[in-house]
Design a protein around this motif. Structure first.
Motif, short mmCIF file in Angstrom:
data_model
loop_
_atom_site.label_atom_id
_atom_site.label_comp_id
_atom_site.label_asym_id
_atom_site.label_seq_id
_atom_site.Cartn_x
_atom_site.Cartn_y
_atom_site.Cartn_z
N TYR A 168 9.53 7.32 4.35
CA TYR A 168 8.31 6.69 4.87
C TYR A 168 8.43 6.53 6.37
O TYR A 168 9.43 6.01 6.88
CB TYR A 168 8.09 5.33 4.21
CG TYR A 168 7.04 4.48 4.88
CD1 TYR A 168 5.72 4.90 4.94
CD2 TYR A 168 7.38 3.24 5.44
CE1 TYR A 168 4.76 4.12 5.56
CE2 TYR A 168 6.42 2.45 6.05
CZ TYR A 168 5.11 2.90 6.11
OH TYR A 168 4.15 2.14 6.73
N ARG A 211 0.82 -1.21 0.00
CA ARG A 211 0.00 0.00 0.00
C ARG A 211 0.86 1.26 0.00
O ARG A 211 0.49 2.29 -0.58
CB ARG A 211 -0.94 0.00 1.21
CG ARG A 211 -0.24 0.07 2.56
CD ARG A 211 -1.21 -0.05 3.72
NE ARG A 211 -0.52 0.03 5.01
CZ ARG A 211 0.12 -0.97 5.58
NH1 ARG A 211 0.14 -2.16 4.97
NH2 ARG A 211 0.72 -0.82 6.74
N VAL A 212 2.02 1.20 0.65
CA VAL A 212 2.93 2.35 0.69
C VAL A 212 3.55 2.56 -0.69
O VAL A 212 3.63 3.69 -1.19
CB VAL A 212 4.02 2.14 1.75
CG1 VAL A 212 5.03 3.29 1.73
CG2 VAL A 212 3.40 2.00 3.13
N PRO A 258 6.86 4.65 9.38
CA PRO A 258 5.97 3.51 9.63
C PRO A 258 4.87 3.78 10.65
O PRO A 258 3.73 3.31 10.48
CB PRO A 258 6.93 2.42 10.12
CG PRO A 258 8.24 2.79 9.53
CD PRO A 258 8.28 4.28 9.54
N THR A 275 3.22 6.53 11.48
CA THR A 275 2.13 7.38 10.98
C THR A 275 1.73 7.04 9.55
O THR A 275 0.71 7.53 9.06
CB THR A 275 2.55 8.85 11.02
OG1 THR A 275 3.69 9.05 10.16
CG2 THR A 275 2.93 9.26 12.45
N GLU A 276 2.55 6.22 8.88
CA GLU A 276 2.40 5.88 7.46
C GLU A 276 2.46 7.12 6.56
O GLU A 276 1.92 7.14 5.46
CB GLU A 276 1.10 5.10 7.21
CG GLU A 276 1.07 3.74 7.89
CD GLU A 276 0.27 2.72 7.14
OE1 GLU A 276 -0.58 3.11 6.33
OE2 GLU A 276 0.52 1.52 7.36
N LYS A 277 3.15 8.15 7.03
CA LYS A 277 3.33 9.37 6.25
C LYS A 277 4.45 9.17 5.24
O LYS A 277 5.48 8.58 5.55
CB LYS A 277 3.65 10.54 7.17
CG LYS A 277 3.77 11.88 6.45
CD LYS A 277 4.05 13.02 7.44
CE LYS A 277 4.13 14.35 6.73
NZ LYS A 277 4.42 15.46 7.68
#
Length: 442
Positions: free
Chosen positions: A281, A252-253, A283, A285-287
């Protein structure tokens, strides 16, 4: 009739790969300018190189069908200028500069993908008033608006860091500022960019996280990607340890990074050439935060693609330059994963022993498929190396592959043990010599 492809900034390691390309058409490879002519001396004689390239092209008895390059500044910009003069397939110089001019690039990123863009501003490092009024909070990065290989890029944690960084920038930035101003003089610049000269710097929010790179190309306006690579640093350091392919980030990232890259490259108007776009990236916060856009392939990735996919990304570069739609294989190589490792020393020193040809051949026989590039010679002082980051000296590159990451890292550690370097100390610490980092990577 053969197509003639001219290479700007050719170096022996990558030229061997270029000469072995299978393009499906009869072609000949020519060295237009060597690496040493373009940037080997630690400076960038842009106008002299453009004039020399034109002399050689004018003297060539045959068709000029493509001009390509795989290095960063000034090769990317010079290639665009030469192609434009000769009516060849190329992205516009302005679209290249929207990627390479760090401040201009950030402005365009804000317009296209603002959620992926960190805080930033520009500053004249020769203006005490501007330096004293930087609005970004510590810590931040300061670097020239045109950089190469992290040249003069400093992590600034406090006022003392800022003072020492500015001193180094003022002392050295002319090396890249003057040739970059020559490049800018060839372009049509927007009013907001005209005042930001080559000696200016960009100040950027410091963003932690795992680094990855989306590599791809644009063909007739359509953005493609052919791989995502992880960039992994030495422990507790901003210096690269290795590039590794394929990326181990979640699907997804990777999908988000690919989509953001598509929107950005279309916005910039970059076309008919390769690119690589770097992200951080986080992890927790998935920002995802965009680091920079490079209007070229990464020659650091070429051997990894060859080992995993069965062909070098240099093939895509050449196919696009000839006006062909790229035809690139996927996972047809010998290995499940591959990496380019950077062997670094973190103190200055004088090389007293560097592996010779016999030693390197023994390593290659023990570890088939491994390529080693030495960046130093006996008697060389490490601080004399060109285009180094601000914190280490890059003394060798190891390209290798394996079935999986576990085997890859074990193999690298064995190769590193077999590589033997020795250094004499420099300066007051006569009893203390730097050593090659004997780390066990994980």
């Amino acid at each position: 009739m053969s197509s003639n492809i001219f290479v700007v900034g050719a170096d022996p390691f990558n030229m061997e790969k270029v000469r072995r390309l299978n393009l499906g058409v009869d072609h000949r490879i020519h060295e237009l300018l060597s690496f040493d002519e373009v940037k080997g001396g630690g400076y960038y004689p842009v106008e002299d190189c453009l004039a020399l390239a034109e002399q050689r092209l004018a003297a060539f008895d045959g068709s000029i069908d493509a001009i390509v390059g795989y290095w960063d500044f000034p090769v990317t910009a010079m290639t665009a200028i030469l192609c434009r003069r000769h009516g060849l397939t190329t992205p516009t110089l302005e679209s290249v500069l929207r990627c390479e001019h760090k401040y201009w690039s950030r402005l365009e990123q804000c317009r296209a993908i603002p959620e992926f863009t960190p805080g930033f501003t520009q500053v004249d490092p020769f203006s005490d008033d501007e330096i004293n009024n930087i609005e970004l909070p510590y810590p931040f990065w300061i670097k020239p608006v045109k950089g190469t290989d992290s040249l003069l890029a400093f992590k600034v944690r406090n006022r003392e860091d800022l003072r020492s960084s500015i001193a180094a920038i003022r002392r050295e930035i002319h090396r890249i500022a003057e040739p970059f101003d020559h490049i800018l003089s060839h372009a049509r610049l927007p009013e907001e960019i005209v005042p930001v000269k080559g000696h200016h710097c960009i100040v950027e929010e410091l963003v932690p996280g795992r680094q990855c790179t989306v590599e791809g190309y644009v063909h007739d306006g359509e953005v493609h990607h052919h791989g995502i690579i992880d960039s992994i640093n030495y422990p507790q350091s901003s210096s690269f340890l290795r590039y590794q392919y394929p990326s181990r980030l979640p699907r997804r990232v990777k999908d988000r990074a690919v989509e953001a890259t598509r929107e950005l490259m279309q916005h910039i108007g970059y076309d008919n050439a390769t690119y690589n776009v770097e992200y951080f990236y986080q992890p927790k916060t998935e920002k995802l935060v965009l680091l920079e856009i490079n209007p070229r392939l990464s020659q650091s990735h070429s051997d990894m693609f060859e080992k995993v996919d069965g062909a070098s990304n240099l093939q895509i570069m050449a196919e696009l330059a000839l006006g062909q739609p790229p035809d690139f294989p996927v996972r047809e190589g010998r290995y499940g994963c591959a990496a380019k490792f950077h062997v670094r020393v973190f103190e200055d020193g004088i090389a007293t022993h560097v592996p010779d040809g016999n030693e390197l051949e023994q390593i290659r026989q023990r570890f088939p498929g491994t390529l080693i590039e030495l960046k130093i010679k006996p008697g060389m002082r490490l601080s004399e190396l060109i285009e180094q980051d601000s914190y280490s000296y890059d003394i060798a590159h190891i390209h290798t592959g394996a079935r999986n990451q576990k085997e890859l890292l074990e193999k690298f550690n064995r190769i590193l043990e077999a590589l033997h370097f020795e250094f004499a100390p420099v300066g007051a610490d006569e009893d203390k010599a730097p050593a090659v980092p004997g780390i066990a990577v994980q």
